[in-house]
Enzyme design. Structure first.
Site, PDB file in Angstrom:
ATOM      1  N   HIS A 105       0.811  -1.226   0.000  1.00  0.00           N
ATOM      2  CA  HIS A 105       0.000   0.000   0.000  1.00  0.00           C
ATOM      3  C   HIS A 105       0.840   1.270   0.000  1.00  0.00           C
ATOM      4  O   HIS A 105       0.325   2.348  -0.273  1.00  0.00           O
ATOM      5  CB  HIS A 105      -0.930   0.007   1.226  1.00  0.00           C
ATOM      6  CG  HIS A 105      -2.014  -1.012   1.130  1.00  0.00           C
ATOM      7  ND1 HIS A 105      -3.296  -0.698   0.743  1.00  0.00           N
ATOM      8  CD2 HIS A 105      -2.004  -2.348   1.318  1.00  0.00           C
ATOM      9  CE1 HIS A 105      -4.023  -1.800   0.728  1.00  0.00           C
ATOM     10  NE2 HIS A 105      -3.269  -2.818   1.067  1.00  0.00           N
TER      11      HIS A 105
ATOM     12  N   ASP B   1       3.330   9.526  -0.865  1.00  0.00           N
ATOM     13  CA  ASP B   1       2.151   8.739  -0.474  1.00  0.00           C
ATOM     14  C   ASP B   1       1.979   7.627  -1.491  1.00  0.00           C
ATOM     15  O   ASP B   1       2.123   7.868  -2.696  1.00  0.00           O
ATOM     16  CB  ASP B   1       0.899   9.646  -0.497  1.00  0.00           C
ATOM     17  CG  ASP B   1      -0.053   9.346   0.649  1.00  0.00           C
ATOM     18  OD1 ASP B   1      -0.087   8.183   1.099  1.00  0.00           O
ATOM     19  OD2 ASP B   1      -0.764  10.267   1.087  1.00  0.00           O
TER      20      ASP B   1
END
Ligand code: GDG
Length: 465
Positions: free
Chosen positions: A154, A362
């Site tokens: 992720h 991110d």
């Protein structure tokens, strides 16, 4: 259809749906549609652990195990959150290279694998999630597991030079080759992984087949999405969202709101974002008294020193900005350190003319997607998005900024404030159409199709070769 087994550090949040983040919602949906088992840490520490606890929650079985206090320190706070998390986000300065942490991590991966192994059926499909469990698949294989096992990362995959600073990086990468399918958020992450394999480990890549350490696996980008239509409907129609939106609009008294929502984390670029807002007020006096910046930042990982320090820094900055620019009837920055219910959040997004999402790094960033999904198509807000968030590759109609460039971010906010309705609608429509197409169901289904249909064929060919 085979049973789906999901492995992730935290299991749930079946009991607390109001606080469910996008990933947890996606996984609940994946399992609810098929039934299955979800396995991970209970969230508790216990030095006299009773092993794996299995409970039924509707169509789902939840299996959880506790950590001992040492395991919590070394695996969770230590290797996962003080080593892998900062390093994979390019924060070598914050990375704790402590071999004790690595040993703890290996032990916990092995412990959790041996907890799952007796629960497995022969034709299970196993999907392991995120940086907490890089070594999990390898541990399962060593116990003799032959099922299809996939892994999804992720967070970003770092460049080879950054990864190479980690002692034991070679063992971690070798362990990844126990999986049949590796999923990354973006094609850039995938490229960096392949780059590592080729340059540092002597492997080779052909299309999406990556060969190293005597095994060939499938590696591909599967950008994670949200339940776009569900979220849009919740923002527009749910009673709680509407009430929250009305409350926000009333409190703004004709002013515009700009919103940021982030776990309180140093990767999210919050101090830089506060500085950009200050710069806006400095450079563009017409914004004073007219714009309110709402930053929601619920605390996370409060046991880690770097997080406590950042919290103090943000309190100082927000006090400074409000003291310097505030008026008795206008507080420029509303900084809230608490979590909101998901429906309220949807209402707050919809009440905001600008979404300011500027992480320094991110993996994807689901907040950017939620902000767009929550907008009113007739009068949509503008998304300002960091060029270092994975989401930028799927959201080119956002205003892209370099989060380190304070002036550029301030100018982008000013640009967003005056963007015409026509341009806002055009950008919104293109963004929304993309999010609807590449939603969370698409992410889940394409990963599982690869794992269940392509990987076995490939494994058979490998065996007969
Ligand atoms: C990791 C990767 C990747 C936040 N505050 C509240 C709240 N949230 C929810 C958001 C969103 C989720 O948490 C945060 O997701 P992000 O993607 O923005 O960021 P991370 O937590 O860092 O997630 C990231 C993600 O995994 C999925 O793969 O995109 O790159 O770092 O859903 O809405 N939810 C509620 N109240 C809050 O105050 N209810």
């Amino acid at each position: 259809m085979s049973r789906l087994v999901i492995v992730s550090n935290r299991v749930g949040p079946v009991r607390d749906a109001a606080r469910a983040g996008g990933l947890a919602v996606a996984l609940v949906d994946a399992l609810r549609a098929r039934g299955g088992l979800w396995y991970g840490w209970s969230g508790d520490t216990n030095n006299q652990s009773a092993g794996v606890k299995v409970e039924q929650a509707g169509p789902l079985q939840l299996a959880t195990a506790d950590l001992t206090e040492d395991e919590y320190d070394d695996y969770y706070n230590g290797f996962a959150n003080r080593c892998l998390w900062p390093l994979f986000h390019y924060r070598i300065d914050l990375t704790a290279f402590d071999r004790r942490y690595y040993e703890g991590y290996r032990r916990v991966n092995a412990k959790f694998a041996s907890g799952l192994f007796p629960l497995l059926r022969e034709d299970d499909t196993i999907w392991v999630h995120d940086y907490h469990f890089l070594a999990f698949g390898n541990e399962l294989r060593q116990m003799g597991a032959e099922q299809a096992i996939g892994f999804f990362l992720h967070i970003p995959f770092p460049s080879p030079e950054v990864l190479a600073t980690l002692p034991n990086h070679d063992a971690l990468v070798r362990g990844l080759f126990a999986y049949d399918v590796l999923g990354f958020q973006t094609s850039r992450d995938l490229e960096r992984f392949c780059d590592f394999v080729v340059r540092e480990a002597g492997g080779h890549v052909e299309g999406d087949r990556v060969t190293c350490f005597g095994r060939t696996i499938i590696a591909r980008a599967f950008p994670i999405g949200i339940d776009t239509e569900g979220f849009a409907k919740m923002a527009a129609e749910s009673e709680d969202a509407r009430r929250q939106q009305e409350k926000a609009v009333r409190s703004l008294r004709g002013r515009a709101q700009m919103i940021g929502v982030d776990r309180l984390d140093y990767t999210k670029g919050l101090p830089e974002r506060f500085q950009a807002f200050e710069r806006l007020l400095d450079d563009y006096p017409d914004a004073r008294g007219e714009l309110v910046y709402l930053q929601i930042a619920p605390t996370s990982r409060g046991d880690v020193q770097a997080y406590r320090e950042m919290r103090q820094e943000l309190e100082g900055l927000s006090g400074h900005i409000n003291g310097q620019y505030g008026e008795f009837d206008w507080t420029p920055l509303r900084y809230i350190n608490r979590a909101f219910a998901r429906r309220s959040l949807a209402g707050l997004y919809r009440a905001s003319k600008i979404g300011l999402i500027t992480p320094l790094r991110d993996g994807m960033n689901l907040v950017a997607k939620e902000y767009v999904a929550a907008q009113n198509p007739e009068d949509p807000g503008v998304l300002i998005l960091s060029r270092f968030a994975g989401a930028i590759y799927q959201m080119p109609e956002a205003i892209a900024v370099n989060p380190y460039d304070i002036k550029e971010v301030a100018d982008a906010i000013q640009n967003a404030r005056y963007m015409s309705l026509e341009e806002r609608q055009e950008r919104f429509q293109a963004l929304f159409d993309g999010l609807k197409r590449d939603d969370v169901a698409y992410w889940r289904d394409s990963f599982l199709a690869t794992l269940e249909h392509e990987a076995p064929m490939h494994r058979n060919t490998e065996r007969s070769a």
